[in-house]
Design a protein around this motif. Sequence first.
Motif, mmCIF file in Angstrom:
data_model
loop_
_atom_site.group_PDB
_atom_site.id
_atom_site.type_symbol
_atom_site.label_atom_id
_atom_site.label_comp_id
_atom_site.label_asym_id
_atom_site.label_seq_id
_atom_site.Cartn_x
_atom_site.Cartn_y
_atom_site.Cartn_z
ATOM 1 N N ASN A 72 0.859 -1.176 0.000
ATOM 2 C CA ASN A 72 0.000 0.000 0.000
ATOM 3 C C ASN A 72 0.907 1.241 0.000
ATOM 4 O OD1 ASN A 72 0.930 0.005 2.650
ATOM 5 N ND2 ASN A 72 -1.087 0.264 3.568
ATOM 6 N N ASP A 73 0.311 2.418 0.030
ATOM 7 C CA ASP A 73 1.077 3.664 -0.127
ATOM 8 C C ASP A 73 2.153 3.881 0.931
ATOM 9 O OD1 ASP A 73 -0.315 4.266 -2.409
ATOM 10 O OD2 ASP A 73 -1.732 5.610 -1.410
ATOM 11 N N ASN A 74 1.910 3.449 2.165
ATOM 12 C CA ASN A 74 2.893 3.719 3.227
ATOM 13 C C ASN A 74 3.671 2.468 3.673
ATOM 14 O OD1 ASN A 74 1.022 2.347 4.727
ATOM 15 N ND2 ASN A 74 0.532 4.040 6.108
ATOM 16 N N TYR A 75 3.631 1.418 2.876
ATOM 17 C CA TYR A 75 4.375 0.182 3.130
ATOM 18 C C TYR A 75 3.951 -0.525 4.422
ATOM 19 C CZ TYR A 75 7.427 1.689 -0.633
ATOM 20 O OH TYR A 75 7.910 2.087 -1.839
#
Length: 183
Positions: A72-75
């Motif tokens: 996802n976007d923030n790992y």
Amino acid sequence: MIINEKEITKISKLLSLVLRHRPESIKIELDENGWTDVSELLEKMNEHNQPISLDILKLVVETNAKKRFAFNDNYSKIRANQGHSVDVELGYTPQSPPEILYHGTGEKSVASIWATGIKKRDRHHVHLSADFETAIKVGQRHGNPFVFEVLAGEMNKNNFPFYKSDNGVWLTDFVPFEYLRKK
């Protein structure tokens, strides 16, 4: 961080197993969309004799030639892009496919496919390639390769839905034999 190609492949295969087929093998859970918590995955992999850090996990995901995994976007979460045998809803929306897609298989499966079409069997979808070369590579994993042309545009006009995964694999539920041609 020094890690060789063999170790990257080993970790990738383990990720495929746990994120697509058997999350319980290392005692993780996937949510309804196939995501799992990255910190929990790392903890459980380390507990199961596969030492791995976030940096190594990022390297494995980024260098995977087939782009099997996504963060996802923030790992904070990770999932497999497709190929699951466990029940997940990947959230793909129907798309119009190219007129022709390809399905690579081994020669031993050809007679069955001509008779019954391409079934998803224990997967969520039938996997199709946009190019012939990829289909050959897929077929080679099953012995002597054989490639079917799939009349995807015609199928789509006849209300068969198609989806495109994040790594470019085309997905559908079933390909009836009448939409197949020998490549």
